[in-house]
Write an enzyme that holds these catalytic residues in place. Structure first.
Site, short mmCIF file in Angstrom:
data_model
loop_
_atom_site.label_atom_id
_atom_site.label_comp_id
_atom_site.label_asym_id
_atom_site.label_seq_id
_atom_site.Cartn_x
_atom_site.Cartn_y
_atom_site.Cartn_z
N CYS A 5 43.67 39.93 44.21
CA CYS A 5 43.25 40.58 42.97
C CYS A 5 43.86 39.78 41.83
CB CYS A 5 43.77 42.02 42.96
SG CYS A 5 43.53 42.90 41.42
N ASN A 6 43.04 39.35 40.90
CA ASN A 6 43.57 38.56 39.78
C ASN A 6 44.43 39.40 38.84
OD1 ASN A 6 42.38 35.60 39.27
ND2 ASN A 6 41.02 36.79 40.57
N ASP B 104 43.86 44.53 47.35
CA ASP B 104 43.15 44.45 46.06
C ASP B 104 43.10 45.86 45.50
OD1 ASP B 104 41.41 43.42 43.97
OD2 ASP B 104 39.74 44.32 45.02
N SER B 105 42.67 45.95 44.25
CA SER B 105 42.48 47.25 43.63
C SER B 105 41.37 48.04 44.34
CB SER B 105 42.08 47.05 42.17
OG SER B 105 40.92 46.24 42.12
N GLU C 198 29.65 45.69 41.95
CA GLU C 198 29.84 46.79 42.91
C GLU C 198 28.58 47.61 43.07
OE1 GLU C 198 33.37 49.18 42.19
OE2 GLU C 198 34.53 47.33 42.26
N GLY D 135 41.95 46.42 36.28
CA GLY D 135 41.70 45.68 35.05
C GLY D 135 41.91 46.49 33.79
N CYS E 199 38.37 36.58 38.90
CA CYS E 199 38.27 37.95 39.42
C CYS E 199 37.68 37.83 40.82
CB CYS E 199 37.35 38.79 38.53
SG CYS E 199 37.05 40.44 39.17
N THR E 200 38.25 38.59 41.75
CA THR E 200 37.82 38.41 43.14
C THR E 200 36.44 39.03 43.42
OG1 THR E 200 39.25 40.28 43.74
CG2 THR E 200 40.11 38.07 44.12
N HIS E 201 35.88 39.70 42.44
CA HIS E 201 34.47 40.15 42.59
C HIS E 201 33.50 38.99 42.36
CE1 HIS E 201 36.08 44.20 42.16
NE2 HIS E 201 34.87 44.72 42.25
N1 DGL Z 1 39.23 42.52 41.88
C1 DGL Z 1 39.92 42.78 40.64
C2 DGL Z 1 40.49 41.48 40.09
O1 DGL Z 1 40.37 40.42 40.70
C3 DGL Z 1 38.99 43.37 39.58
C4 DGL Z 1 38.66 44.80 39.72
C5 DGL Z 1 39.57 45.74 38.98
O2 DGL Z 1 39.61 45.73 37.75
O3 DGL Z 1 40.24 46.51 39.65
O4 DGL Z 1 41.08 41.49 39.04
#
Ligand code: DGL
Length: 266
Positions: A73-74, A10-11, A153, A43, A185-187
């Site tokens: 990560c989406n 992921d990012s 976060e 993002g 979004c994985t958050h």
């Molecule tokens: N976890 C990222 C996603 O699913 C979002 C966080 C980012 O923007 O890096 O897109």
């Protein structure tokens, strides 16, 4: 091969919600996680940048002998899935988008599907294109919600400030008539309940992490790639270490863990 680890990236730390769901579903698997904390948020990055970061990380995970790669990560799933597949060759690659869409439009109807995610995910239009390809009668209403990832976060969950930010986004007229909402979004699994509470049952809020993990588990089983390790080992790498990332990572993975910094860019 079966005993080899599953590579997840992921990012940053959001993908740990997927790693956590995976560990619950497949407790015999070793996991190697890479969070690109040096370059987050994806993002806000260009397509080319996200593709280049994703390719480099994929090579790192392949060098660690991973039997499969999960793009948790989406933003990267939206714009870098093909690039990752090219690097991965015969190693299977999973993204976090297609399994969710397959589940939502399993029975195609005149759904009004809301999608919330980062700017990169929403601007890529990936959800709309993929949903329409499977179910042309569905309507897709997308909204970028860039404040949600940093809010989560920082640990603002189930508090006045998060209620206000969530309500502000979800009351946007773009989402006024939806009957489904995809948390792209994985958050966002961490605010799934709060979003459900906002809608009080009037909108079906899709639990993406469990759908994605269910799909991966079925596919690995079908391909005879599931491990029966009794003792497992998980490794968590980041491109930039800070104590605060480590603290947030524990919150996302729901377990104590140590982050290891590794430089893969030079
Ligand atoms: N976890 C990222 C996603 O699913 C979002 C966080 C980012 O923007 O890096 O897109």
């Amino acid at each position: 091969m079966k005993k080899s680890p599953i590579g997840i990236f992921d990012s940053g730390i959001g993908g740990l919600t997927i790693a956590h769901a995976l560990k619950e579903k497949l407790p015999n698997e070793n996991i190697i996680y890479f969070g690109d904390t040096e370059h987050l948020p994806y993002g806000e990055k260009s397509k080319t940048a996200i593709q280049n970061f994703s390719k480099k990380i994929t090579q790192f995970l392949l060098d660690k002998n991973c039997k499969t790669i999960i793009i948790a990560c989406n933003s990267a799933s939206s714009v870098a899935y093909q690039s990752v597949k090219e690097i991965a060759g015969n190693t299977p690659v999973f993204n976090v988008i297609q399994p969710v869409i397959d589940e939502v439009v399993k029975q195609c109807s005149e759904y009004k599907i809301g999608v919330i995610g980062t700017k990169a995910t929403i601007q890529s239009n990936s959800y709309e294109k993929k949903i329409k390809a499977l179910c042309s009668s569905a309507k897709v209403l997308s909204l970028a919600t860039p404040l949600l990832a940093p809010m989560i976060e920082e640990g603002f969950i189930n508090e006045d400030i998060s209620h206000t930010i969530i309500a502000n986004y979800l009351s946007n007229k773009q989402l006024a008539s939806i009957d489904h909402l995809i948390l792209a979004c994985t958050h966002y699994p961490l605010i799934h309940q709060e979003i459900k509470d906002y809608y009080k049952g009037s909108v079906k809020v899709i639990d993406s992490a469990n759908i994605v993990v269910e799909h991966i588990a079925n596919k690995l089983k079908k391909d005879n790639l599931l491990s029966n390790n009794i003792k497992t080992e998980h490794h968590f790498y980041v491109s930039n270490y800070t104590e605060s990332f480590e603290k947030s990572a524990q919150f996302f993975f729901k377990e104590d863990l140590k982050l290891k910094e590794v430089k893969i860019w030079d």
